[in-house]
Structure formats: C-alpha cells, structure tokens
Design a protein around this motif. Structure first.
Motif, PDB file in Angstrom:
ATOM      1  N   PRO A 322     -15.859   2.125  12.179  1.00 33.09           N
ATOM      2  CA  PRO A 322     -16.058   3.459  11.589  1.00 33.09           C
ATOM      3  C   PRO A 322     -16.951   3.459  10.352  1.00 33.09           C
ATOM      4  N   ALA A 323     -16.885   2.385   9.552  1.00 34.43           N
ATOM      5  CA  ALA A 323     -17.770   2.309   8.387  1.00 34.43           C
ATOM      6  C   ALA A 323     -19.223   2.219   8.827  1.00 34.43           C
ATOM      7  N   THR A 324     -19.474   1.440   9.870  1.00 38.10           N
ATOM      8  CA  THR A 324     -20.830   1.325  10.409  1.00 38.10           C
ATOM      9  C   THR A 324     -21.319   2.670  10.932  1.00 38.10           C
ATOM     10  N   VAL A 325     -20.444   3.383  11.649  1.00 37.07           N
ATOM     11  CA  VAL A 325     -20.799   4.708  12.169  1.00 37.07           C
ATOM     12  C   VAL A 325     -21.101   5.664  11.018  1.00 37.07           C
ATOM     13  N   GLY A 326     -20.314   5.585   9.959  1.00 36.82           N
ATOM     14  CA  GLY A 326     -20.552   6.449   8.805  1.00 36.82           C
ATOM     15  C   GLY A 326     -21.886   6.188   8.143  1.00 36.82           C
ATOM     16  N   VAL A 327     -22.246   4.903   8.013  1.00 36.50           N
ATOM     17  CA  VAL A 327     -23.544   4.543   7.439  1.00 36.50           C
ATOM     18  C   VAL A 327     -24.677   5.090   8.292  1.00 36.50           C
ATOM     19  N   LEU A 328     -24.581   4.905   9.611  1.00 39.30           N
ATOM     20  CA  LEU A 328     -25.646   5.369  10.511  1.00 39.30           C
ATOM     21  C   LEU A 328     -25.742   6.884  10.516  1.00 39.30           C
ATOM     22  N   ALA A 329     -24.598   7.558  10.507  1.00 38.79           N
ATOM     23  CA  ALA A 329     -24.611   9.023  10.524  1.00 38.79           C
ATOM     24  C   ALA A 329     -25.284   9.584   9.273  1.00 38.79           C
ATOM     25  N   ALA A 330     -24.944   9.017   8.116  1.00 43.14           N
ATOM     26  CA  ALA A 330     -25.556   9.494   6.865  1.00 43.14           C
ATOM     27  C   ALA A 330     -27.034   9.150   6.806  1.00 43.14           C
TER      28      ALA A 330
END
Length: 467
Positions: A322-330
C-alpha cells in the motif's frame, strides 16, 4: 513531446535501479552470508559501505557533469554500475561482492544520479511539465526503495540472490540502449577544472558523518553500549561517550573546512552561493527529513513484521505494497497538483499526510492485528511521501539557473542520502536500545519518525510564499 517522454523513461529506470539496490540487499543478507561463507555482520558491512561510497561521492560526481557533459557522465555511471552488479552476481566470496556492490555500484550511482535531475530541469522549462517529469523520476526512486524488499524477496526466494544482481544488469543494459533518446544541450562556457581538494574534503566529511550515524545501532546515541576498540586497544569504554559523536564531530570539522575552502577556491567544487538562498536551503532541509521519514518507516515496519510477527521477506513486501501504491498514485498526479498549488503547499501537505499515516499505524496496529490493518496508514504515508518528493525536488532545482544545476543536483542528492542514512540509523538505534522485546520499541520508533514528519512540516512552512 514523444522524444522528451522517451528521454524521461531511461532516467526514471536508472533512478529506480539505484534505489532498488539500496533496499533489496536487506532481505537477502542471510542467504548471501550462507552462500559466501561469511557472517551476517560482514554482509551488513558491505551494505553500509555502498551507502557511504554513494553519499561521499555524490557532490564530486555531480561536478563531473559540468566537465564530461551530463549525458556522458550518466552513461559512464551506468557502465560502472552495471560492471559492479555483474561482478557481484558472480562473486565467489565476500571480497569481490564488496568491490562490485559497495565500490563500483556506489561510484556508478554517484555518477549517474545527479545527471538525472539536471537533465529533467534543463530539458523542461515549463514548471508544470517539469513537475510531471520530476514526479515520474521521483516516483521511480521511491518505488525502487519501497518495492526493493518485495522484489528482492521474490527473486531471492525463486531464483537466488545472484539473480537480483543480474536483474540490475539487465535494466542497466536496457537504459544504456534507451539513452539514445536523451538530448543534452552543449554547454556554452568552457569546461571548468575539477576541485580535487574540495572533492576530498566533501567526500571525507560526508563519509565520517554518515559512518557515525550508521554506527548508532551498535553504540547508541548518548552512552556507548560497548567498548570502541582499534585492534586490542580500547579507545572509548562502554558507559562513556558514544563514539558516534567522535565520527560526526570529525565529519562536521572536515565539512567546515570544505565550506571555508569553496569560499576562496578559484574553481570550487560547488558555488558557495548555493548556501545563501533561503528557499533552496529550506527545500534541502525538507528533502533530508522526507527521506529520513520514508527510509526509517520502511525499516521499522520491515523489522517489526519479520522479527515480531515472523513474516517472510515476500509477505513483508506485500504488507508494504500500500505504501508503494500511495507513492505511485501521488506521483501520477504530480503535474496536476503542481498546476494548482505552489511547491511549498504540496510539501506541507506531504508531511501532514505522512505524519497522519504514521499516526494511523500507531492507532490501529497491534501485535495480533491482521495484515490489512497496516494498509490505511501505509497508503497515507506513501501518498504523503509521493506528494512532497516531487515538489521539494522541483523547489530546489528550479531555484537555480542552468549553469548551477550540476552543483545543486549534487548537494540535493547528498542530503537525500544523508536523510536516508539518518532514518535507518535513528530507527535502528531506538529498536536496538529497547530493554524489552515486543511492539513497544517499534511504536516508540514510529513516534520519533512522526515527530520528524512534524518538524519537516514546520521547515516547509518557513519556505517563502513567493520568490
């Protein structure tokens, strides 16, 4: 436009592979130690030397972009890095692993990373377009750091740790081929000389500071947990002052000498004017703190899951997803956010989101919590990091004209490496200093990191609203 987009992709992949190399080794330590007949401490020393080499040479490596040219320096760095990864993949013992990974990959990273950010800055004059491409590059770096444990765990589990280095070689070869799309405008002024004395001072100063910080897990921050010896001679006994401060003090004195040197040098390693701009200085401060928070949080969560919960490397990587997804989304909406908001506001928002994410982890996670309970806090943490990574890089790099991009890029990457080292060391020292096992020490480490996120927010709020 298509050519410029094709130019950014190899730059982003190069940043990804360098960040991946910094975190993926942690999940393969035991396998490497067993395979090469060495100890876990020996492999950890190899990882530490990689960080030290990269941090110490980042500023001199950046200066070489003005002498060799940005694209040429980038390609040379790739070749050196790829050679190191190839040597490490076939290393028969710890000695060649150290040469390939710690030295050659570290030198290669110091040569290829500064040109990445310089080329994005000078190739895209429009602030919104530049922010979008900084988002791609910064997102790739954060993705490499966050996904390193998962990808490294998968590759190590399925194919062995050597395959992880071969994967890096394959990516580097692809980047070298794709680099034909990179266009580096010729420099109008004569090539500068190389400030060897400045390079020695900056490299030695950063080496001692980072080395001291990385030893906090062994000796602690205040009182030394064990004797500091050279050979059989005890220089600082346990219970006295931690030797960490001796190393940091030596580094600080050498860096002071470096700053005195560049004020009087005819062709200094970097312009002393870089440290007289308030916006740039505060932006560098936010870069240091954001990398501290990111690397520290990933380290704490990874250690907690593996040591306290018994998760495998692959399972740990999945929990961090989820942290990786958050970085990519932002990072994916970086251009849109830059169009509507000044960089200062985005950095403030990023630190606020990161602090909130750490707060959610503290509030929701218990020793018997399901893995999904980690997701909200980690996603918010990743989204906050992705938001401010791009904005702070844009804030710093855009503050200077083209002729100073080589100088500021090296300083920017050096403080980011310093922040990463501080984050891991700070979190590790809190965990190592715990008197009792369990979730308490990990919660304490998260509280410390949340405090730094708030500090970063304050620093970002001090950035002038208008230049």
């Amino acid at each position: 436009m298509r050519t410029r987009g094709a130019m950014v992709l190899p730059l982003a992949l190069a940043q990804f592979v360098a960040s991946y190399a910094a975190t993926t080794m942690n999940v393969a330590i035991s396998a490497i130690a067993h395979d090469l007949g060495t100890t876990v401490i020996g492999v950890q020393t190899t990882i530490t030397l990689f960080t030290l080499t990269m941090a110490a040479l980042m500023v001199p490596g950046s200066k070489l972009t003005d002498i060799w040219g940005r694209k040429r320096c980038f390609l040379i760095g790739l070749v050196v890095y790829g050679t190191g990864a190839l040597l490490a993949a076939f290393a028969p013992g710890p000695g060649l692993l150290l040469v390939g990974y710690s030295l050659l990959e570290g030198v290669g990273s110091a040569l290829m990373i500064p040109p990445i950010y310089i080329l994005v800055t000078v190739s895209f004059a429009d602030p919104v377009v530049r922010a979008r491409n900084f988002g791609v590059v910064s997102g790739a770096g954060a993705l490499g750091a966050a996904a390193g444990p998962l990808l490294g765990g998968l590759v190590t589990s399925w194919l062995g740790w050597r395959a992880s280095f071969l994967l890096q070689v394959a990516i580097v070869v692809w980047v070298i081929v794709a680099a034909r799309h990179i266009v580096d405008r010729p420099r109008p002024r004569p090539r500068p000389g190389f400030d060897l004395w400045g390079a020695v001072l900056s490299g030695a100063g950063l080496f001692f500071v980072v080395f001291g910080v990385l030893r906090t897990g062994t000796y602690g921050w205040g009182v030394a947990r064990e004797d500091f010896t050279i050979g059989e001679v005890v220089l600082l006994p346990a219970g006295g002052l931690s030797p960490v401060w001796v190393f940091v003090g030596i580094g600080a004195l050498v860096l002071y000498g470096f700053f005195r040197h560049i004020r009087v040098a005819r062709e200094p390693l970097c312009s002393p004017s870089l440290f007289r701009d308030r916006t740039s200085n505060l932006g560098l401060g936010t870069q240091t703190v954001q990398w501290l928070v990111m690397q520290g949080a990933f380290f704490v969560v990874s250690v907690y899951l593996q040591q306290e919960r018994g998760f495998s490397a692959v399972h740990t990587g999945l929990v961090l997803l989820p942290a990786t997804v958050g970085v990519l989304a932002a990072s994916g909406v970086a251009a849109r956010m830059a169009r509507r908001n000044p960089a200062r506001r985005l950095v403030i928002a990023g630190f606020a989101a990161s602090a909130a994410g750490l707060g959610l982890l503290l509030a929701l996670v218990r020793d018997d919590s399901a893995a999904l309970v980690f997701a909200p806090g980690l996603f918010l943490l990743g989204a906050g990091i992705g938001t401010m990574l791009t904005a702070s890089v844009n804030l710093v790099q855009s503050a200077w004209p083209d002729e100073l991009q080589g100088d500021i890029s090296g300083v920017s990457r050096a403080v980011s490496n310093l922040g990463s080292s501080l984050g891991t060391a700070l979190a590790g020292s809190v965990l190592a200093g715990a008197a009792a096992p369990g979730g308490g020490p990990f919660a304490a480490a998260l509280v410390v990191l949340a405090g730094f996120a708030v500090l970063g927010l304050v620093v970002a709020a001090l950035v002038p609203r208008r230049r």
